[in-house]
Write an enzyme that holds these catalytic residues in place. Structure first.
Site, PDB file in Angstrom:
ATOM      1  N   GLY B 125       0.344  -1.592  -0.054  1.00 30.68           N
ATOM      2  CA  GLY B 125      -0.119   0.117  -0.183  1.00 30.68           C
ATOM      3  C   GLY B 125       0.641   1.394  -0.080  1.00 30.68           C
ATOM      4  N   GLU B 128      -1.939   6.771  -2.873  1.00 35.78           N
ATOM      5  CA  GLU B 128      -3.048   7.098  -2.079  1.00 35.78           C
ATOM      6  C   GLU B 128      -4.075   8.153  -3.477  1.00 35.78           C
ATOM      7  OE1 GLU B 128      -2.307   9.390   1.152  1.00 35.78           O
ATOM      8  OE2 GLU B 128      -1.918   7.617   2.225  1.00 35.78           O
ATOM      9  N   PRO B 129      -5.102   8.648  -2.838  1.00 41.25           N
ATOM     10  CA  PRO B 129      -5.580   8.840  -4.185  1.00 41.25           C
ATOM     11  C   PRO B 129      -4.898  10.353  -4.685  1.00 41.25           C
ATOM     12  CG  PRO B 129      -7.504   8.040  -2.373  1.00 41.25           C
ATOM     13  CD  PRO B 129      -5.630   7.732  -1.951  1.00 41.25           C
ATOM     14  N   GLY B 343      -6.306  -5.928 -38.901  1.00 37.10           N
ATOM     15  CA  GLY B 343      -7.913  -5.072 -38.704  1.00 37.10           C
ATOM     16  C   GLY B 343      -9.135  -5.365 -38.356  1.00 37.10           C
ATOM     17  N   GLY B 344      -9.856  -5.368 -39.298  1.00 44.71           N
ATOM     18  CA  GLY B 344     -10.877  -5.194 -37.637  1.00 44.71           C
ATOM     19  C   GLY B 344     -11.259  -6.452 -37.252  1.00 44.71           C
ATOM     20  N   GLU B 367       3.806   1.797 -10.717  1.00 44.53           N
ATOM     21  CA  GLU B 367       5.365   1.872 -10.365  1.00 44.53           C
ATOM     22  C   GLU B 367       6.455   2.619 -11.045  1.00 44.53           C
ATOM     23  OE1 GLU B 367       6.916  -2.316  -9.784  1.00 44.53           O
ATOM     24  OE2 GLU B 367       5.436  -3.710  -9.603  1.00 44.53           O
TER      25      GLU B 367
END
Lengths: 248, 385
Positions: B125, B128-129, B343-344, B367
């Protein structure tokens, strides 16, 4: 249970093989080699027999120094001991069988397991040779094996069906696909395999019974020509047979 | 085979083994797990049984005892088939096991490492936000209370932290202010199930959809003093050291992704015909494939070399960043070419090209973003002196 597994080193199935400049041997440059897939079934069966009955598994190969890699693979999968019967010369199935028999003859193995064939030369001769040379039963192309005490019951694949054969230990079993699902070596066992000893035995001298005269790659198939079947195409057929195929 | 150039016999056997395992035990299920966003406990246990959960730690802690090149080959071969399973293994080894093994005391190692090697996960951890590239801006705080520390705050994008088999996470928190005014950062080992600690699975991801990604919340979460990893105040140093090595496993994921995308593109280009010939014979397509091959050769040679430096205990700050950046960008190019060559069909899920294309994108972000890698490289060559 004292178990012997005979293994061989063969080109990986995805490798493209070319014939060497002498026209008699495969060109080994850049070719990836692996443990013969049918021998993997044999080794797995040996490991399972040991796990059930105790004892030890020895893997042996008749080959040059380079084949030590497949012995390390055998160790990583779980073989207790490995040995190489060393020869740097080209040899045939008879030579291999003589050497394996010599190795096995004074070591009192209860069972000898090996692949039904090596996928390089596909001679399919070793299991039968070994049975003859050692004077013990040899059961080939086995896809199911049961052993109770000294009694062996083996299911064999035969054309269009199955056959169940019984024999007494000691005996030779050659493994067919379906006998089992070979295990993957685990990472710690791969790392430990390098520090385990490989017994080296000098090959006994024995005259090969066959000689390879020539080796060649099948010529590429050419696209076929389809004629429409009308009267007019008859002339064309004759022309093609005469000028292209040169058969008339 | 150039892929095995310079490798030892056991490293070649290891690659063959992991490849066979990945082809048989992962490949047939990867599409569906990705589609359903499902973490597979079955595959995880099979990987643990193979020894993938603790690749480079010694056997006394249940590890496989691999050198760094071998570990990186494991990750590479998994990523060649599936980014999600490779992510589980790369994150667990580099970020979960790494800090515990390198910085933990012997009780901590004995307590957690053998369990992990048998089939448990451990998270890391850091992010963080409000603290990603700017890890020094960590807001999660730990306050000493008697023999305990009380944690408050949250973490985000944490791999392996909220699966049923997760044991806990290493969590970076602010524990005070240093004399120089900088934050004092300390790592804590927080077990799942600790009161006040919640690990919540994050969903609707672009990539690695069958891997476990989590948000962690700490509300007056008490952990005992002995759960400090190493020494108080060592947290930032430990995090940086962990990331230096972790970059190699991200590089391995890039290399594996590029290899997988290359093989897929190559097979398709030899089968698909336009204007009467396989498209691999058209210069525009063959040059794309040649370019990927160049990248694979260079990336593999360089990454293995940096791994050998790591084996010798050398400093790899710059080299790790270069490997991570180069391999991530190679995966970007290779998977892009792979989709383009298809391609497609490249846009349709069942052809597999689009999964390589999605899975690679994390590598340029996680990371340490590619931008951060360039900062690390620029700093190490003296640009900022």
């Amino acid at each position: 249970m004292n178990i012997l597994v005979c293994v061989s080193r063969v080109p990986d199935t995805t490798t493209r093989i070319l014939v060497g400049p002498d026209g008699k041997t495969a060109d080994k440059t850049g070719v990836k080699f692996v443990l013969n897939p049918f021998d993997e079934f044999a080794l797995e069966e040996g490991l399972r027999l040991r796990e059930k009955n105790g004892g030890s598994v020895t893997a042996v190969t008749v080959a040059g120094e380079v084949a030590k890699d497949i012995l390390r693979t055998s160790l990583a999968m779980g073989a207790d001991k490995v040995a190489i019967i060393k020869t740097e010369n080209e040899f045939d199935s008879y030579f291999t069988a003589q050497n394996l028999a010599e190795f096995a003859s004074n070591r009192a193995f209860d069972i000898i397991l090996l692949g039904k064939q090596s996928i390089d030369y596909d001679s399919l001769q070793i299991p039968a040779y070994l049975g003859e040379l050692l004077g013990i039963p040899s059961i080939g192309v086995v896809s199911k094996l049961q052993i109770e005490g000294n009694n062996v019951s083996a299911e064999r694949d035969i054309e269009g069906g199955k056959e169940i054969v019984s024999a007494q230990l000691p005996c030779i079993i050659s493994a067919q696909k379906g006998l089992n699902e070979p295990r993957y070596p685990k990472l710690p066992d791969i790392m430990k395999a390098k520090s385990k000893p490989i017994e080296e035995v000098a090959a006994i001298d024995c005259q090969p019974r066959t000689t390879i005269l020539e080796m060649s790659i099948p010529s590429k198939k050419r696209a076929g020509v389809i004629l429409d079947g009308s009267d007019g195409s008859l002339d064309k057929l004759v022309t093609l047979l005469h000028e292209e195929a040169k058969v008339i | 085979m150039s892929i095995n150039r310079g490798l030892t016999e056991e490293q070649v056997l290891l690659r063959d083994t992991v490849r066979k395992f990945a082809e048989a035990n992962i490949k047939p299920y990867a599409f569906e797990l990705d589609e359903k966003e499902e973490f597979s406990y079955k595959i995880s246990q099979e990987m643990a049984d193979m020894g993938f959960f603790s690749c480079f730690i010694p056997e006394e802690y249940g590890g496989s005892g691999l050198d760094y090149v071998s570990y990186i080959i494991v990750v590479e071969e998994l990523a060649r088939v599936d980014g999600s399973q490779a992510a589980t293994i790369a994150a667990l080894n580099s970020l979960g096991v790494g800090p515990l093994y390198y910085y933990g005391n012997s009780e901590q190692k004995k307590k957690y490492l053998p369990k992990i090697s048998q089939g448990a996960l451990w998270g890391f951890g850091l992010t963080e936000p409000e603290a990603g590239s700017d890890a020094g801006n960590t807001q999660t705080i730990a306050v000493k209370d008697g023999n305990d520390w009380v944690l408050n705050g949250s973490k985000i994008f944490i791999t392996n932290a909220s699966a049923d088999i997760t044991l806990g996470s290493t969590v970076l928190a602010v524990t005070g202010t240093k004399p120089d005014g900088h934050k004092e950062l300390t790592c804590f080992l927080v077990e799942n199930g600790t009161p006040g600690f919640t690990a919540k699975k994050m969903e609707k991801k672009l990539m690695w959809r069958a891997s476990n990604t989590s948000e962690l919340y700490f509300e007056d979460c008490r952990v005992p003093e002995e759960n400090i990893l190493g020494k108080r105040g060592d947290g930032f140093k430990q995090m940086l050291g962990t990331l230096d090595k972790g970059r190699l496993s991200i590089a391995a994921m890039g290399l594996g992704n590029a290899q997988g995308a290359f093989e897929l593109a190559m097979n398709y280009a030899k089968q698909r015909k336009t204007f009467g010939v396989p498209i691999s014979r058209h210069q525009v397509i063959s040059f794309k494939l040649a370019d990927i091959e160049i990248g694979l050769e260079l990336a593999r040679t360089y990454l293995y070399d940096v791994c050998r430096m790591t084996n010798r205990g050398e400093n790899i700050i710059k080299e790790g960043a270069i490997a991570k950046l180069y391999c991530s960008e190679l995966a970007h190019t290779a998977s892009d070419h792979c989709v383009q060559i298809h391609g497609g069909y490249g846009l349709m899920k069942e052809y597999g090209a689009e999964r390589f294309y999605r899975d690679q994108k994390l590598l340029e972000i996680g990371e340490g973003t590619s931008e951060v890698q360039r900062i690390v490289i620029a700093r190490s060559i003296g640009c900022f002196d």
